[in-house]
Scaffold this active site. Structure first.
Site, PDB file in Angstrom:
ATOM      1  N   GLN A  64    -161.618  81.226 112.520  1.00  0.00           N
ATOM      2  CA  GLN A  64    -162.124  80.474 111.378  1.00  0.00           C
ATOM      3  C   GLN A  64    -161.538  79.070 111.341  1.00  0.00           C
ATOM      4  OE1 GLN A  64    -162.939  82.549 107.582  1.00  0.00           O
ATOM      5  NE2 GLN A  64    -161.493  81.092 106.699  1.00  0.00           N
ATOM      6  N   ASP A  65    -160.284  78.931 110.931  1.00  0.00           N
ATOM      7  CA  ASP A  65    -159.624  77.631 110.969  1.00  0.00           C
ATOM      8  C   ASP A  65    -158.157  77.849 111.305  1.00  0.00           C
ATOM      9  OD1 ASP A  65    -158.853  78.704 108.520  1.00  0.00           O
ATOM     10  OD2 ASP A  65    -159.008  76.818 107.428  1.00  0.00           O
ATOM     11  N   PRO A  66    -157.416  76.808 111.631  1.00  0.00           N
ATOM     12  CA  PRO A  66    -156.023  76.990 112.064  1.00  0.00           C
ATOM     13  C   PRO A  66    -155.152  77.600 110.966  1.00  0.00           C
ATOM     14  CG  PRO A  66    -156.829  74.794 112.640  1.00  0.00           C
ATOM     15  CD  PRO A  66    -157.840  75.393 111.716  1.00  0.00           C
TER      16      PRO A  66
ATOM     17  N   ASN B  78    -158.929  76.711 104.768  1.00  0.00           N
ATOM     18  CA  ASN B  78    -160.311  76.259 104.569  1.00  0.00           C
ATOM     19  C   ASN B  78    -160.408  74.870 103.942  1.00  0.00           C
ATOM     20  OD1 ASN B  78    -161.771  78.557 105.603  1.00  0.00           O
ATOM     21  ND2 ASN B  78    -161.152  79.673 103.759  1.00  0.00           N
TER      22      ASN B  78
END
Length: 234
Positions: free
Chosen positions: A67-69, A137
């Site tokens: 998804q994201d870091p 996010n």
């Protein structure tokens, strides 16, 4: 400098991926937005495109979407799910990934560093490549997703194994061209959903079975010695 030359100069050094239209149409705007940020951005700029740098298109055999870091400083280094080798305890999703691997293969890596996977053709790509520290996010609206769309399109021009964990990753399946691919779809390995179909999926042996059936070498996911469990005890 001509406009085309200027656009080329702005492109990160990511090998064959640099030819993706994203780096001309989207990256300059994202780069400008990042330059205006007052918050700490993770991972550090020199690691932002590490997934593409370490696994070029011609070497990509497996794609695992994240998804994201990780929003915790010192954890993310540009590869989805991976953390720096000194990070303990492991993030909970990665801990569950290793638990499933141990159940599937009888072993798992000794640290959370997944760079050895990337070196074997496993592209560990987040759909968003930056995050403000402490704000998961926080950069989902910058436009990073277009890069993931284009990477999926390019990589699927030849048979590839795709690992789509969770609903967000599975929504991107439409960007994979039809072909002789392996597409693995399960629940996400997060603690909230791992018991709803991730545990017991045997994804790692499934990928290796698919690769060997195609005459390709399997992925060495971990040292073949049985896992001792120490990473689960911290």
């Amino acid at each position: 400098m001509a406009p085309q030359d200027h656009a080329s100069a702005l492109r990160p050094a990511v090998g064959g991926w640099a030819e993706l239209p994203f780096f001309e149409t989207h990256w300059p705007r994202i780069e400008a937005a990042l330059a205006q940020e007052t918050r700490q951005i993770l991972p550090p700029a020199h690691q932002r495109f590490a997934a593409l740098e370490r696994t070029p298109p011609e070497s990509t055999r497996v794609v695992i979407l994240g998804q994201d870091p990780y929003p915790t400083p010192g954890h993310a280094h540009g590869l989805s799910f991976s953390v720096e080798p000194d990070v303990t305890p492991l993030p909970r999703s990665l801990r569950n990934i290793y638990q499933e691997m141990r159940d599937d293969l009888g072993t798992c890596p000794e640290t959370g560093d997944l760079r050895p996977w990337a070196a074997q053709g496993v592209l560990l790509l987040n759909t968003v490549l930056s995050v403000p520290a402490g704000e998961a996010n926080g950069h989902k609206s910058l436009g990073w997703q277009e890069l993931a769309h284009q990477v999926l399109d390019l990589s699927s021009r030849r048979p590839t194994a795709y690992v789509l964990w969770g609903n967000q990753a599975q929504k991107l399946e439409s960007h994979i061209r039809p072909g002789d691919h392996l597409i693995v779809k399960t629940a996400h390995p997060s603690p909230l959903s791992a018991r709803r179909g991730f545990f017991g999926s045997r994804v790692f042996s499934a990928i290796n079975d698919w690769l060997t059936a195609r005459g390709e070498p399997p992925i060495t996911w971990a040292d073949p010695r049985p896992a001792q469990g120490s990473i689960f005890d911290v």
